[in-house]
Design an enzyme around this catalytic site. Structure first.
Site, PDB file in Angstrom:
ATOM      1  N   HIS A   1       0.685  -1.308  -0.045  1.00 34.30           N
ATOM      2  CA  HIS A   1      -0.082   0.160   0.086  1.00 34.30           C
ATOM      3  C   HIS A   1       0.930   1.490  -0.229  1.00 34.30           C
ATOM      4  O   HIS A   1       2.117   1.271   0.445  1.00 34.30           O
ATOM      5  CB  HIS A   1      -0.965  -0.104   1.306  1.00 34.30           C
ATOM      6  CG  HIS A   1      -1.827   1.113   1.405  1.00 34.30           C
ATOM      7  ND1 HIS A   1      -1.653   2.448   1.817  1.00 34.30           N
ATOM      8  CD2 HIS A   1      -3.384   0.878   0.953  1.00 34.30           C
ATOM      9  CE1 HIS A   1      -2.803   2.895   1.672  1.00 34.30           C
ATOM     10  NE2 HIS A   1      -3.895   2.174   1.370  1.00 34.30           N
TER      11      HIS A   1
ATOM     12  N   ASP B   1       3.112  -4.814   8.220  1.00 32.42           N
ATOM     13  CA  ASP B   1       1.942  -3.961   7.995  1.00 32.42           C
ATOM     14  C   ASP B   1       0.735  -4.927   7.952  1.00 32.42           C
ATOM     15  O   ASP B   1       0.556  -5.821   7.219  1.00 32.42           O
ATOM     16  CB  ASP B   1       1.888  -3.271   6.697  1.00 32.42           C
ATOM     17  CG  ASP B   1       0.460  -2.692   6.495  1.00 32.42           C
ATOM     18  OD1 ASP B   1      -0.249  -2.850   7.027  1.00 32.42           O
ATOM     19  OD2 ASP B   1       0.488  -1.855   4.971  1.00 32.42           O
TER      20      ASP B   1
ATOM     21  N   GLN C   1      -4.471  -5.525   6.842  1.00 34.10           N
ATOM     22  CA  GLN C   1      -5.558  -6.430   6.348  1.00 34.10           C
ATOM     23  C   GLN C   1      -5.426  -7.799   7.053  1.00 34.10           C
ATOM     24  O   GLN C   1      -6.277  -8.915   6.452  1.00 34.10           O
ATOM     25  CB  GLN C   1      -5.087  -6.760   4.873  1.00 34.10           C
ATOM     26  CG  GLN C   1      -5.188  -5.433   3.769  1.00 34.10           C
ATOM     27  CD  GLN C   1      -6.853  -4.888   3.985  1.00 34.10           C
ATOM     28  OE1 GLN C   1      -7.916  -5.605   4.210  1.00 34.10           O
ATOM     29  NE2 GLN C   1      -6.801  -3.545   3.797  1.00 34.10           N
TER      30      GLN C   1
ATOM     31  N   LYS D   1     -10.170  -1.119  10.627  1.00 33.84           N
ATOM     32  CA  LYS D   1     -10.122  -2.329   9.678  1.00 33.84           C
ATOM     33  C   LYS D   1     -10.313  -3.707  10.367  1.00 33.84           C
ATOM     34  O   LYS D   1     -10.394  -4.744   9.830  1.00 33.84           O
ATOM     35  CB  LYS D   1      -9.099  -2.610   9.144  1.00 33.84           C
ATOM     36  CG  LYS D   1      -8.746  -1.504   7.925  1.00 33.84           C
ATOM     37  CD  LYS D   1      -7.501  -1.720   7.167  1.00 33.84           C
ATOM     38  CE  LYS D   1      -7.077  -0.611   6.238  1.00 33.84           C
ATOM     39  NZ  LYS D   1      -7.901  -0.209   5.158  1.00 33.84           N
TER      40      LYS D   1
ATOM     41  N   CYS E   1      -4.723   2.350  -3.537  1.00 32.47           N
ATOM     42  CA  CYS E   1      -3.384   2.732  -3.258  1.00 32.47           C
ATOM     43  C   CYS E   1      -2.385   1.911  -3.278  1.00 32.47           C
ATOM     44  O   CYS E   1      -1.485   1.802  -2.470  1.00 32.47           O
ATOM     45  CB  CYS E   1      -3.642   3.180  -1.661  1.00 32.47           C
ATOM     46  SG  CYS E   1      -4.820   4.364  -1.232  1.00 32.47           S
TER      47      CYS E   1
HETATM   48  N1  7TS Z   1      -1.638  -0.944   4.506  1.00 38.94           N
HETATM   49  C1  7TS Z   1      -2.554  -1.840   4.055  1.00 38.94           C
HETATM   50  C2  7TS Z   1      -2.288  -3.248   3.495  1.00 38.94           C
HETATM   51  C3  7TS Z   1      -3.898  -1.223   3.899  1.00 38.94           C
HETATM   52  O1  7TS Z   1      -4.698  -1.998   3.190  1.00 38.94           O
HETATM   53  C4  7TS Z   1      -4.173   0.118   4.385  1.00 38.94           C
HETATM   54  C5  7TS Z   1      -5.685   0.672   4.078  1.00 38.94           C
HETATM   55  C6  7TS Z   1      -3.169   0.882   4.797  1.00 38.94           C
HETATM   56  C7  7TS Z   1      -2.006   0.290   4.976  1.00 38.94           C
HETATM   57  C8  7TS Z   1      -3.287   2.313   5.465  1.00 38.94           C
HETATM   58  O2  7TS Z   1      -4.264   2.132   6.682  1.00 38.94           O
HETATM   59  P1  7TS Z   1      -4.714   3.343   7.307  1.00 38.94           P
HETATM   60  O3  7TS Z   1      -5.630   2.802   8.098  1.00 38.94           O
HETATM   61  O4  7TS Z   1      -3.695   3.979   8.050  1.00 38.94           O
HETATM   62  O5  7TS Z   1      -5.449   4.253   6.139  1.00 38.94           O
HETATM   63  N2  7TS Z   1      -6.144   0.113   2.946  1.00 38.94           N
HETATM   64  C9  7TS Z   1      -7.342   0.859   2.426  1.00 38.94           C
HETATM   65  C10 7TS Z   1      -7.908   0.078   1.035  1.00 38.94           C
HETATM   66  O6  7TS Z   1      -7.446  -1.048   0.650  1.00 38.94           O
HETATM   67  N3  7TS Z   1      -8.939   0.794   0.632  1.00 38.94           N
HETATM   68  O7  7TS Z   1      -8.796   1.949   1.636  1.00 38.94           O
HETATM   69  C11 7TS Z   1      -8.129   1.747   2.401  1.00 38.94           C
END
Ligand code: 7TS
Length: 412
Positions: free
Chosen positions: A128, A205, A208, A231, A369
């Site tokens: 991401h 990370d 997911q 999430k 992303c």
């Molecule tokens: N890493 C992964 C693998 C992610 O899926 C996401 C967010 C992030 C980092 C960032 O997470 P945040 O909570 O700091 O924003 N993924 C997604 C997505 O797949 N669609 O919207 C956000």
């Protein structure tokens, strides 16, 4: 056929999520954008209300009753999270704004102390943007170099190429536990062991993974692990960085301000102990407190049973969607979390998403992303359906039926 494990009653689970029970554009909502953010059970929403209506106060600083109650509730989440990921010490859990905040903390703080010009940072082609850009910024600041583990056609990491990359002096390896665009579950134990043998640290990370996969940071032996609350059925705006104590103790503060200090003079400031050294300013108290309810929700429903159910749902959806004319799946690794991404020949992913929305079906379209990963497959984007514990076989049927109609309509 998808059957829920005997002790998992999905209709009872659905009943706990108020947002699911509504019509969108005249149809019952089918929410399949769980990789972006999951919905929240009532107990999480109630915990937010209880805090704001009953004991809103700033934490750690006050001696009055409300402040003490808020502090206890905030720290209770830290302890619950410690158990959830099997951390050795509660002070290894740092509250952040989420995965993005956690990765940036490590990139700045670890980067400042332990990354030098000529060092290598290894990421993967599945990352991401939030696990790419902070490392690019670090490389710009320090003169370190970024290297990328390539991805196979099915969406798996090429471990032999990774082994080769590790021959260069590597400060840190940063990869996801599971890919948000393809669903691939990465062999992180192997990746971590290989990095350690080469003398490199590892950040995982877990955006997911936290709602779907078991996490045992001690068994994994990772140096850092990042989670976003939103999430995993928790509120937005918070999450954690797990870091091994020995690293966190050696790392300099990231943000300066209140709470992270021991003593301040204009000449010199000394810093607080872990975890407070990394929690400057008033944190996201309400959301941290409510995150505990999300952890308890997952614990009480048995994560392994949830994963089995979601996996069956994924297989059911994969077979149905793949059977439609012109559909090409993107991401076919054997080990996947419940994410189904696809493109349809001659139909733009955005049009599919919009048409599904008119039937109340929420999917995500675009690059998710992960632009470098889309480039790898020479795609501008995909349609992505991602499943959570409250989704049902009927909802998968609605997805496949709607996609079938769209394909028929667009191909006329
Ligand atoms: N890493 C992964 C693998 C992610 O899926 C996401 C967010 C992030 C980092 C960032 O997470 P945040 O909570 O700091 O924003 N993924 C997604 C997505 O797949 N669609 O919207 C956000």
């Amino acid at each position: 056929m998808v059957a829920a494990p005997a002790h998992l009653d999905v209709s009872k689970i659905r009943a706990q999520f108020p947002v699911l029970h509504q019509q969108v554009n005249g149809h019952p909502l089918v929410y399949l954008d769980n990789a972006a953010t999951t919905q929240k059970p009532k107990r999480v929403i109630d915990a937010l209300n209880r805090y704001y209506e009953g004991y809103n106060a700033n934490i750690h600083r006050g001696i009055h009753t409300l402040a003490e109650k808020a502090t206890r509730a905030y720290e209770a989440t830290r302890e619950e999270m410690q158990r959830f990921i099997h951390a050795r010490y509660s002070e290894e859990i740092i509250f952040t704004s989420g995965v993005t905040g956690s990765i940036n903390l490590v990139a700045y703080s670890f980067g400042q102390a332990f990354v030098q010009a000529g060092d290598q940072i290894i990421i993967s082609g599945l990352e991401h943007h939030s696990n790419i850009v902070p490392w690019q910024l670090l490389c710009e600041r320090t003169g370190a170099r970024l290297a990328v583990i390539p991805v196979t056609d099915s969406g798996e990491l090429e471990l032999e190429a990774y082994r080769q990359l590790l021959q260069n002096k590597t400060a840190l390896v940063a990869v996801n536990h599971a890919s948000n665009s393809l669903g691939t579950i990465n062999p992180i134990k192997e990746i971590i062991d290989m990095a350690h043998q080469a003398g490199a640290c590892v950040l995982i990370d877990g955006a997911q993974a936290s709602a779907h996969l078991p996490i045992d940071v001690r068994a994994l032996d990772c140096d850092f692990y990042c989670i976003s609350s939103h999430k995993m059925y928790g509120p937005t705006g918070t999450g954690i960085l797990y870091g091994k104590k020995e690293w966190l103790e050696k790392m300099p503060p990231f943000l300066g301000g209140g709470e992270m200090i021991r003593e301040v003079t204009f000449n010199q400031t000394t810093y607080n102990d872990l975890p407070y050294k990394f929690e400057a300013g008033t944190p996201n108290i309400a959301d941290v407190i409510a995150l505990r309810e999300a952890i308890l929700f997952i614990q009480e429903h048995d994560k392994a049973a949830m994963a089995t159910y979601e996996h069956d749902l994924l297989q059911y959806a994969t077979a149905k969607v793949a059977a439609l004319p012109g559909v090409r799946l993107v991401g076919t690794a054997p080990e996947k979390v419940s994410i189904l991404a696809f493109v349809v020949d001659g139909i733009h992913h955005f049009d599919i998403g919009q048409m599904m929305d008119t039937r109340g079906i929420a999917v995500r379209t675009g690059h998710h992303c992960t632009q470098p990963l889309m480039d790898r497959y020479q795609l501008e984007g995909t349609v992505r359906a991602s499943f959570a514990i409250y989704n049902t076989r009927e909802e998968v049927d609605a997805l496949a039926e709607s996609l079938g109609r769209i394909i028929n309509f667009m191909r006329k």
